[in-house]
Design a protein around this motif. Structure first.
Motif, PDB file in Angstrom:
ATOM      1  N   PRO A  21       0.826  -1.213   0.000  1.00  0.00           N
ATOM      2  CA  PRO A  21       0.000   0.000   0.000  1.00  0.00           C
ATOM      3  C   PRO A  21       0.856   1.257   0.000  1.00  0.00           C
ATOM      4  O   PRO A  21       2.033   1.236   0.379  1.00  0.00           O
ATOM      5  CB  PRO A  21      -0.821  -0.127   1.296  1.00  0.00           C
ATOM      6  CG  PRO A  21      -0.026  -1.032   2.167  1.00  0.00           C
ATOM      7  CD  PRO A  21       0.658  -1.994   1.241  1.00  0.00           C
ATOM      8  N   ASP A  22       0.262   2.362  -0.429  1.00  0.00           N
ATOM      9  CA  ASP A  22       0.932   3.657  -0.505  1.00  0.00           C
ATOM     10  C   ASP A  22       0.843   4.323   0.867  1.00  0.00           C
ATOM     11  O   ASP A  22      -0.212   4.837   1.263  1.00  0.00           O
ATOM     12  CB  ASP A  22       0.234   4.503  -1.575  1.00  0.00           C
ATOM     13  CG  ASP A  22       0.899   5.844  -1.806  1.00  0.00           C
ATOM     14  OD1 ASP A  22       1.530   6.365  -0.868  1.00  0.00           O
ATOM     15  OD2 ASP A  22       0.744   6.388  -2.913  1.00  0.00           O
ATOM     16  N   THR A  24       2.121   7.072   1.945  1.00  0.00           N
ATOM     17  CA  THR A  24       1.897   8.518   1.884  1.00  0.00           C
ATOM     18  C   THR A  24       0.408   8.832   1.726  1.00  0.00           C
ATOM     19  O   THR A  24      -0.131   9.721   2.402  1.00  0.00           O
ATOM     20  CB  THR A  24       2.693   9.132   0.723  1.00  0.00           C
ATOM     21  OG1 THR A  24       4.076   8.866   0.916  1.00  0.00           O
ATOM     22  CG2 THR A  24       2.463  10.631   0.642  1.00  0.00           C
ATOM     23  N   ALA A  25      -0.257   8.095   0.832  1.00  0.00           N
ATOM     24  CA  ALA A  25      -1.695   8.307   0.642  1.00  0.00           C
ATOM     25  C   ALA A  25      -2.469   7.925   1.894  1.00  0.00           C
ATOM     26  O   ALA A  25      -3.423   8.613   2.287  1.00  0.00           O
ATOM     27  CB  ALA A  25      -2.189   7.491  -0.553  1.00  0.00           C
ATOM     28  N   GLY A  55      -4.893   3.939   1.060  1.00  0.00           N
ATOM     29  CA  GLY A  55      -3.534   3.441   0.875  1.00  0.00           C
ATOM     30  C   GLY A  55      -3.406   2.548  -0.338  1.00  0.00           C
ATOM     31  O   GLY A  55      -2.411   2.621  -1.080  1.00  0.00           O
ATOM     32  N   TRP A  56      -4.391   1.702  -0.571  1.00  0.00           N
ATOM     33  CA  TRP A  56      -4.315   0.809  -1.727  1.00  0.00           C
ATOM     34  C   TRP A  56      -4.585   1.540  -3.034  1.00  0.00           C
ATOM     35  O   TRP A  56      -4.039   1.195  -4.078  1.00  0.00           O
ATOM     36  CB  TRP A  56      -5.263  -0.383  -1.549  1.00  0.00           C
ATOM     37  CG  TRP A  56      -4.662  -1.367  -0.605  1.00  0.00           C
ATOM     38  CD1 TRP A  56      -5.034  -1.621   0.681  1.00  0.00           C
ATOM     39  CD2 TRP A  56      -3.516  -2.190  -0.844  1.00  0.00           C
ATOM     40  NE1 TRP A  56      -4.197  -2.550   1.252  1.00  0.00           N
ATOM     41  CE2 TRP A  56      -3.263  -2.926   0.342  1.00  0.00           C
ATOM     42  CE3 TRP A  56      -2.674  -2.376  -1.942  1.00  0.00           C
ATOM     43  CZ2 TRP A  56      -2.198  -3.818   0.447  1.00  0.00           C
ATOM     44  CZ3 TRP A  56      -1.619  -3.275  -1.833  1.00  0.00           C
ATOM     45  CH2 TRP A  56      -1.397  -3.983  -0.647  1.00  0.00           C
ATOM     46  N   GLN A  57      -5.440   2.568  -2.984  1.00  0.00           N
ATOM     47  CA  GLN A  57      -5.763   3.293  -4.206  1.00  0.00           C
ATOM     48  C   GLN A  57      -4.821   4.460  -4.477  1.00  0.00           C
ATOM     49  O   GLN A  57      -4.941   5.116  -5.511  1.00  0.00           O
ATOM     50  CB  GLN A  57      -7.205   3.802  -4.131  1.00  0.00           C
ATOM     51  CG  GLN A  57      -8.239   2.697  -4.141  1.00  0.00           C
ATOM     52  CD  GLN A  57      -9.664   3.224  -4.213  1.00  0.00           C
ATOM     53  OE1 GLN A  57      -9.916   4.414  -4.096  1.00  0.00           O
ATOM     54  NE2 GLN A  57     -10.614   2.319  -4.401  1.00  0.00           N
ATOM     55  N   SER A  58      -3.898   4.732  -3.550  1.00  0.00           N
ATOM     56  CA  SER A  58      -2.985   5.869  -3.686  1.00  0.00           C
ATOM     57  C   SER A  58      -3.758   7.175  -3.873  1.00  0.00           C
ATOM     58  O   SER A  58      -3.398   8.033  -4.695  1.00  0.00           O
ATOM     59  CB  SER A  58      -2.011   5.662  -4.861  1.00  0.00           C
ATOM     60  OG  SER A  58      -1.126   4.605  -4.588  1.00  0.00           O
ATOM     61  N   ARG A  59      -4.851   7.318  -3.099  1.00  0.00           N
ATOM     62  CA  ARG A  59      -5.664   8.530  -3.146  1.00  0.00           C
ATOM     63  C   ARG A  59      -5.951   8.989  -1.725  1.00  0.00           C
ATOM     64  O   ARG A  59      -6.319   8.169  -0.874  1.00  0.00           O
ATOM     65  CB  ARG A  59      -7.016   8.271  -3.815  1.00  0.00           C
ATOM     66  CG  ARG A  59      -6.991   7.899  -5.288  1.00  0.00           C
ATOM     67  CD  ARG A  59      -8.425   7.849  -5.817  1.00  0.00           C
ATOM     68  NE  ARG A  59      -8.483   7.490  -7.216  1.00  0.00           N
ATOM     69  CZ  ARG A  59      -8.868   6.286  -7.656  1.00  0.00           C
ATOM     70  NH1 ARG A  59      -9.209   5.349  -6.793  1.00  0.00           N
ATOM     71  NH2 ARG A  59      -8.904   6.037  -8.941  1.00  0.00           N
ATOM     72  N   GLU A  60      -5.846  10.282  -1.471  1.00  0.00           N
ATOM     73  CA  GLU A  60      -6.243  10.805  -0.163  1.00  0.00           C
ATOM     74  C   GLU A  60      -7.736  10.589   0.069  1.00  0.00           C
ATOM     75  O   GLU A  60      -8.172  10.312   1.188  1.00  0.00           O
ATOM     76  CB  GLU A  60      -5.928  12.297  -0.074  1.00  0.00           C
ATOM     77  CG  GLU A  60      -6.357  12.940   1.237  1.00  0.00           C
ATOM     78  CD  GLU A  60      -6.129  14.436   1.255  1.00  0.00           C
ATOM     79  OE1 GLU A  60      -6.757  15.117   2.091  1.00  0.00           O
ATOM     80  OE2 GLU A  60      -5.330  14.935   0.443  1.00  0.00           O
ATOM     81  N   ARG A 246      -3.467  -3.001  -7.440  1.00  0.00           N
ATOM     82  CA  ARG A 246      -3.752  -2.196  -6.254  1.00  0.00           C
ATOM     83  C   ARG A 246      -5.254  -1.995  -6.051  1.00  0.00           C
ATOM     84  O   ARG A 246      -5.719  -0.936  -5.615  1.00  0.00           O
ATOM     85  CB  ARG A 246      -3.027  -0.844  -6.313  1.00  0.00           C
ATOM     86  CG  ARG A 246      -1.526  -0.958  -6.548  1.00  0.00           C
ATOM     87  CD  ARG A 246      -0.858   0.387  -6.613  1.00  0.00           C
ATOM     88  NE  ARG A 246      -1.003   1.084  -5.332  1.00  0.00           N
ATOM     89  CZ  ARG A 246      -0.199   0.901  -4.279  1.00  0.00           C
ATOM     90  NH1 ARG A 246       0.826   0.071  -4.365  1.00  0.00           N
ATOM     91  NH2 ARG A 246      -0.390   1.555  -3.177  1.00  0.00           N
TER      92      ARG A 246
END
Length: 338
Positions: A21-22, A24-25, A55-60, A246
């Protein structure tokens, strides 16, 4: 597209190289959650779900408006041993029902805006009876994994994998017993509604299958080949593909979780992108979820399969996302924070 694994060993390598997972997101989503117009933690697990999905979608601000449901169907040689209350031809009939929109899963997909596809895997050619020989050759299990891999839409926000296959609760019980231990009686359940004699036949089939394939039980992918079914392998392939894209996965019931268990035992952490949609009434599902470390979202006594429990849980995930992504922050709303 073709799948990047011509052999089980190469599939094992794919599992080992999956993305994480991302962070940062996820941190940005957690920071946003802390500023929304609500007391901290007041939305309970919904808050955790939204942050995890971010986190998985790399979106806030994660999205859940485009879920995908994929149904896989397969027939099992073990069904000839009287382990189901229904004959194998029901698999073909239910595939037709899915395609005509008449099953429970069709209604749930409509309710939650999910796309749905159905994949029938060689229904005229059941797997071998696993009490006597491996259920599938390596080529057959790779073909099923590939079907699952290719069934996933990379643009989906969430994935649900469902199944149909007379005899497949017996196959799932054999996989669980092989990978987690315990007596066959700990894992077999009523499935489609077998009586006590049918339940005993299921336990005996699992016991015989474990003995027949004792030499292969240390390798989870060989367990899938020897004791599984084409639709179970296809679900495993789809869950693995979702990780590579992801895409978060909402797991369904006992059979789906048996497919997922193969991945987790083959590569620890392989199910970090998955959550448990529900706990079913099928015997052994709760123990299987405990082994996977997954806490179910729903407990409604379901035991239909088809991805129905996971599809119903899509509404919970969508609610979590709607609150997280749509609510105003204290600053935006002009509300005094704590």
């Amino acid at each position: 597209m073709t799948a990047p694994f011509p052999t089980l060993d190469s599939f094992r390598a794919v599992l080992a190289a999956q993305p994480a997972p991302d962070a940062t997101a996820g941190a940005a989503a957690a920071a946003r959650n802390g500023q929304l117009t609500k007391p901290p933690g007041s939305l309970g697990r919904l808050e955790d779900l939204a942050i995890w999905l971010a986190g998985w979608q790399s979106r806030e601000r994660p999205q859940a408006s485009a879920p995908q449901v994929v149904i896989f169907a397969g027939n099992h040689g073990i069904a000839a041993r009287g382990v189901s209350a229904f004959p194998p031809e029901v698999t073909v009939q239910m595939v037709a029902n899915f395609r005509h929109g008449g099953a429970a899963i069709n209604q749930l997909c409509r309710a939650y805006g999910a796309s749905m596809t159905v994949h029938a895997l060689d229904l005229d050619r059941p797997t071998a009876d696993f009490t006597a020989s491996p259920a599938m050759t390596e080529a057959e299990v790779i073909a099923a994994l590939t079907t699952g891999w290719n069934a996933v839409d990379p643009k989906a926000h969430l994935l649900v994998t469902g199944e149909m296959g007379i005899g497949n609760t017996t196959s799932a019980a054999a996989i669980a017993a092989a990978l987690l231990g315990g007596a066959p009686e700990d894992w077999v359940g009523r499935g489609t509604g077998v009586d006590d004699h049918g339940l005993a036949r299921k336990a005996e089939a699992v016991r015989t299958g474990l003995a027949t394939h004792a030499a292969a039980l240390s390798d989870p992918l060989q367990v899938l080949r020897c004791l599984g079914g084409r639709e179970i392998a296809a679900m495993a392939g789809a869950i693995a593909r979702a990780r590579s894209e992801r895409i978060a996965v909402v797991l369904d019931g006992f059979i789906c979780c048996a497919a997922a268990l193969v991945l987790e035992r083959a590569q620890p952490g392989a199910l970090d992108h998955c959550l448990a949609g529900h706990i079913s009434a099928e015997a052994g599902h709760g123990r299987l979820l405990d082994a996977l470390g997954k806490q179910p979202l729903l407990n409604l006594g379901l035991r239909l399969g088809e991805g129905s429990g996971a599809a119903l849980a899509l509404g919970v995930v969508q609610g979590a996302v709607a609150c997280h992504s749509g609510m105003a922050t204290f600053a935006e709303a002009g509300v005094s924070g704590a």
